[in-house]
Enzyme design. Sequence first.
Site, PDB file in Angstrom:
ATOM      1  N   GLU A  28      23.319-110.861 -46.486  1.00  0.00           N
ATOM      2  CA  GLU A  28      22.841-109.976 -47.561  1.00  0.00           C
ATOM      3  C   GLU A  28      21.314-110.012 -47.685  1.00  0.00           C
ATOM      4  O   GLU A  28      20.645-110.873 -47.109  1.00  0.00           O
ATOM      5  CB  GLU A  28      23.486-110.343 -48.901  1.00  0.00           C
ATOM      6  CG  GLU A  28      23.087-111.716 -49.414  1.00  0.00           C
ATOM      7  CD  GLU A  28      23.144-111.823 -50.943  1.00  0.00           C
ATOM      8  OE1 GLU A  28      22.586-110.950 -51.632  1.00  0.00           O
ATOM      9  OE2 GLU A  28      23.743-112.788 -51.434  1.00  0.00           O
ATOM     10  N   LYS A 163      27.030-120.361 -59.157  1.00  0.00           N
ATOM     11  CA  LYS A 163      26.149-121.220 -59.954  1.00  0.00           C
ATOM     12  C   LYS A 163      26.704-121.370 -61.354  1.00  0.00           C
ATOM     13  O   LYS A 163      27.318-120.449 -61.888  1.00  0.00           O
ATOM     14  CB  LYS A 163      24.777-120.560 -60.076  1.00  0.00           C
ATOM     15  CG  LYS A 163      23.922-120.689 -58.856  1.00  0.00           C
ATOM     16  CD  LYS A 163      22.459-120.526 -59.227  1.00  0.00           C
ATOM     17  CE  LYS A 163      21.586-120.746 -58.030  1.00  0.00           C
ATOM     18  NZ  LYS A 163      21.374-119.551 -57.219  1.00  0.00           N
TER      19      LYS A 163
HETATM   20  N1  PSU Z   1      23.699-115.851 -57.095  1.00  0.00           N
HETATM   21  C1  PSU Z   1      22.863-116.675 -56.414  1.00  0.00           C
HETATM   22  N2  PSU Z   1      21.894-116.133 -55.632  1.00  0.00           N
HETATM   23  C2  PSU Z   1      21.752-114.773 -55.488  1.00  0.00           C
HETATM   24  C3  PSU Z   1      22.649-113.920 -56.206  1.00  0.00           C
HETATM   25  C4  PSU Z   1      23.608-114.498 -56.979  1.00  0.00           C
HETATM   26  O1  PSU Z   1      22.998-117.884 -56.517  1.00  0.00           O
HETATM   27  O2  PSU Z   1      20.828-114.324 -54.780  1.00  0.00           O
HETATM   28  C5  PSU Z   1      22.548-112.437 -56.028  1.00  0.00           C
HETATM   29  C6  PSU Z   1      23.561-111.953 -54.982  1.00  0.00           C
HETATM   30  O3  PSU Z   1      23.009-110.876 -54.268  1.00  0.00           O
HETATM   31  C7  PSU Z   1      24.726-111.467 -55.851  1.00  0.00           C
HETATM   32  C8  PSU Z   1      23.978-110.882 -57.024  1.00  0.00           C
HETATM   33  O4  PSU Z   1      25.553-110.521 -55.207  1.00  0.00           O
HETATM   34  O5  PSU Z   1      22.906-111.781 -57.255  1.00  0.00           O
HETATM   35  C9  PSU Z   1      24.865-110.718 -58.247  1.00  0.00           C
HETATM   36  O6  PSU Z   1      24.179-110.013 -59.226  1.00  0.00           O
HETATM   37  P1  PSU Z   1      24.956-109.504 -60.536  1.00  0.00           P
HETATM   38  O7  PSU Z   1      25.307-110.787 -61.266  1.00  0.00           O
HETATM   39  O8  PSU Z   1      23.968-108.663 -61.272  1.00  0.00           O
HETATM   40  O9  PSU Z   1      26.165-108.773 -60.057  1.00  0.00           O
END
Ligand code: PSU
Length: 311
Positions: A28, A163
């Site tokens: 990603e 996390k």
């Molecule tokens: N959690 C992490 N590192 C990240 C992300 C999440 O520890 O870089 C990023 C990933 O790209 C994940 C996104 O798909 O954040 C999720 O965002 P949201 O919670 O807005 O869906």
Amino acid sequence: MKDLKDYLVIAPEVSRALEEGLPVVALESTIISHGMPYPDNVKTALAVEGEVRARGAVPATIALFDGEIRVGLTGDEIDRLGREGLSVTKTSRRDMPFVLARKVTGATTVAGTMIAASLAGIRFFATGGIGGVHRGAEETMDISADLVEFQKTAVAVVCSGAKSILDIGLTLEHLETGGVPVIGYGTDEMPAFYTRESGFPLVLRADDPETVAGAFRISQTLGFPGGMVIANPIPQESAMDHAVITAAIEEALKEAAEEGISGKEVTPFLLDKVATRTGGDSLKSNIALVLNNARLAADIAVAYAGRKALG
Ligand code: PSU
Ligand code: MN
């Protein structure tokens, strides 16, 4: 009328590998633009590609440029995402058609990357952490689109769990309701990204890449539409102290509430605050676990392709 091939641009090396049934691992790009500071983000993205190659698979980092979904990026494109950082559009399922229409640069989240990988025919994907159900979601309804994507798109994602900025228990409940297998790799509990333990048990476990590849193949054969979460704990030597990381997360959550952060800003805001509070330590852990996940995803892709794993 344009069709899919006008939007989906697969790098020649990736396209050849897919045609020949060779192992490919998707990667990603939100982790590059929004997940780590420059220049560590670029260095890590390139090192992750190196690990995938070293294990005998072809890496395909995914992002949106100039109205195209690019599957397999050049070093220059990765550098651009890293330098431009937060000004790149974080692109999940909802955002994708608009980012393509406007021809702006888009970094794909786990959900966005799963979609692109699946369109290209890539089955395996490595990242750091997935999005999930946020703490307090019973009020805010803040649930990452990543979780819903796992119900729709047949890609297996190797991550180090979620996390604890998130509610890990509710995240697992959501995945269970959606019929998404969460496979503990060499563990019986959900890892919490910086630490190997979360206290939340998992019911599915694999101890080798072949088991994961075999289960994924059966899911495909049964015509299941969805994907899988492969939860691979951070290597012990890189894990963080539970108390240190918990304090940083509590502080970050408090600041987010005080500043009224909402929507797609929530996750990047929390990631940034936690990283700042724990200094270089959390970054080092983050890099170590992503590299470890890249190796496992490559080994699973190699096993799925029916080849002998390297290393
Ligand atoms: N959690 C992490 N590192 C990240 C992300 C999440 O520890 O870089 C990023 C990933 O790209 C994940 C996104 O798909 O954040 C999720 O965002 P949201 O919670 O807005 O869906
Ligand atoms: Mn959200």
